[in-house]
Design an enzyme around this catalytic site. Sequence first.
Site, PDB file in Angstrom:
ATOM      1  N   TYR A 252     -10.878  -9.627  32.669  1.00 33.51           N
ATOM      2  CA  TYR A 252      -9.566 -10.219  32.411  1.00 33.51           C
ATOM      3  C   TYR A 252      -9.160  -9.955  30.964  1.00 33.51           C
ATOM      4  O   TYR A 252      -9.873 -10.349  30.035  1.00 33.51           O
ATOM      5  CB  TYR A 252      -9.600 -11.718  32.676  1.00 33.51           C
ATOM      6  CG  TYR A 252      -8.232 -12.369  32.673  1.00 33.51           C
ATOM      7  CD1 TYR A 252      -7.381 -12.236  33.767  1.00 33.51           C
ATOM      8  CD2 TYR A 252      -7.798 -13.117  31.587  1.00 33.51           C
ATOM      9  CE1 TYR A 252      -6.125 -12.827  33.774  1.00 33.51           C
ATOM     10  CE2 TYR A 252      -6.541 -13.714  31.590  1.00 33.51           C
ATOM     11  CZ  TYR A 252      -5.714 -13.568  32.691  1.00 33.51           C
ATOM     12  OH  TYR A 252      -4.468 -14.149  32.684  1.00 33.51           O
ATOM     13  N   PHE A 309       1.658 -10.356  30.253  1.00 30.54           N
ATOM     14  CA  PHE A 309       0.747  -9.269  29.910  1.00 30.54           C
ATOM     15  C   PHE A 309      -0.611  -9.720  30.412  1.00 30.54           C
ATOM     16  O   PHE A 309      -1.220 -10.626  29.847  1.00 30.54           O
ATOM     17  CB  PHE A 309       0.724  -9.056  28.392  1.00 30.54           C
ATOM     18  CG  PHE A 309      -0.244  -7.979  27.930  1.00 30.54           C
ATOM     19  CD1 PHE A 309       0.228  -6.843  27.292  1.00 30.54           C
ATOM     20  CD2 PHE A 309      -1.619  -8.111  28.092  1.00 30.54           C
ATOM     21  CE1 PHE A 309      -0.647  -5.865  26.838  1.00 30.54           C
ATOM     22  CE2 PHE A 309      -2.502  -7.140  27.651  1.00 30.54           C
ATOM     23  CZ  PHE A 309      -2.010  -6.012  27.018  1.00 30.54           C
ATOM     24  N   GLU A 310      -1.071  -9.087  31.477  1.00 32.09           N
ATOM     25  CA  GLU A 310      -2.332  -9.499  32.094  1.00 32.09           C
ATOM     26  C   GLU A 310      -2.952  -8.312  32.807  1.00 32.09           C
ATOM     27  O   GLU A 310      -2.327  -7.706  33.669  1.00 32.09           O
ATOM     28  CB  GLU A 310      -2.077 -10.631  33.094  1.00 32.09           C
ATOM     29  CG  GLU A 310      -3.292 -11.043  33.911  1.00 32.09           C
ATOM     30  CD  GLU A 310      -2.933 -12.037  35.013  1.00 32.09           C
ATOM     31  OE1 GLU A 310      -3.131 -13.241  34.802  1.00 32.09           O
ATOM     32  OE2 GLU A 310      -2.428 -11.592  36.077  1.00 32.09           O
ATOM     33  N   ILE A 311      -4.166  -7.969  32.421  1.00 34.11           N
ATOM     34  CA  ILE A 311      -4.909  -6.934  33.143  1.00 34.11           C
ATOM     35  C   ILE A 311      -6.094  -7.614  33.809  1.00 34.11           C
ATOM     36  O   ILE A 311      -6.895  -8.268  33.147  1.00 34.11           O
ATOM     37  CB  ILE A 311      -5.413  -5.818  32.215  1.00 34.11           C
ATOM     38  CG1 ILE A 311      -4.302  -5.319  31.290  1.00 34.11           C
ATOM     39  CG2 ILE A 311      -5.967  -4.659  33.050  1.00 34.11           C
ATOM     40  CD1 ILE A 311      -4.760  -4.266  30.293  1.00 34.11           C
TER      41      ILE A 311
END
Length: 401
Positions: A252, A309-311
């Site tokens: 994450y 904004f999230e991977i």
Amino acid sequence: MTGSYEPLASSPIFNQPKVHPRSTSSLSVIVLRTVIYLFALVGLVSLMAVCKTIYVDSSVDIHQVLAGGINAALGPAGEAHKQQLATENSTTASAVALSSEERANATILILVSPATKIAVELLPSLQSIEESFNRRLGYPIQLLIDGKLPPKSLQDETSRITGGKAKWWLLDHTNGWGKPDWISDEDIAESRKKVGFSAGYRNMCRFYSGFFWKHPATMAYDYIFRLDEGIKFWCPIDYDPFMLMKHTKTKYAYSIINNEGPKVATGLFDHTKQFFANRPQFLAADNNIKLFSGDGGKTWDYKIVYNNFEISHRSLWESPAYTAYFNFLDKLGGIYHHRWGDAPIHTLFLAHALPRREWLDLSASTGYQHGRFGFHCPALPQWEWEEGVGYREARSSTDAK
């Protein structure tokens, strides 16, 4: 190995005049020259290897310094807390992420609002994504929209900007868009009177809470990079964030820590505590709750990961723990009764269930900006928003005095 070398066949060693075996002096000269050339060649190779090592190590060190410690997943929580994180293999992983030609099985996901002026909000965002990193990395982009697809002219423009990497998809009830059967229109109308926010916004919160990784657009990918319209990257990203996650074994990645409004989070933390109290097997021993709670998890500071904004790695959301957690919250109906957002839902689950070593803070290395949030580039000052002034360089604590 790189470098410009003469072919061995043209080297003086291989172009000596033929010497009769009995000419011992000539033979001695040849042997001496050969030894000298061999020593020189070995020395040159060794020197190049040392230079290469210094260059790679220096690049990694400089990158990590400028990025503020890219693998320090709790940057906002302070240096003491950062040091608790596991950082093994970070140097090697950073080097790989900077130089590797390998690509991860990953995609970028943007949900496009039908009410958005696509030419004003989406197209500049795509341009920024491409210029910052994706023109170099070449990852596919999935554009999801509710209702109907935009005009062909706009679709063609998104294709032009992204070099054909963007694909449009429709959202509907079959892939998680819309309210569940146990929520009525009256429930939503009553909640809107209290806290605002449209039914469409709540549908978005539910989709990103429980379905985005199941949509046909994302089903084939391991890593999903969620972004929004109206964003900008202010500096080039000189590494592959997906490969960095892969080699650091993080699941994450985020960029901004924000605060949620208590008005739209009624009961969420209490229900989360109830969930984990009844299912202690889902709690991570080395969890990250300290980042979001000042008393070790007894209360919630309303801090959240701003997941525009999230991977994430899809295994997070497919896990039995998250499946049970989302179904538990979904049945409570808080997304529609109170406007629980997908950001606090993700945050509170991960804070309890994901070990700290699997978090990755990218805030100092991307120059990512959305709305009025500050942004930072490795080689530029920190910027922040000031009402009536706009963006300006952030004041240090010394300046403030």
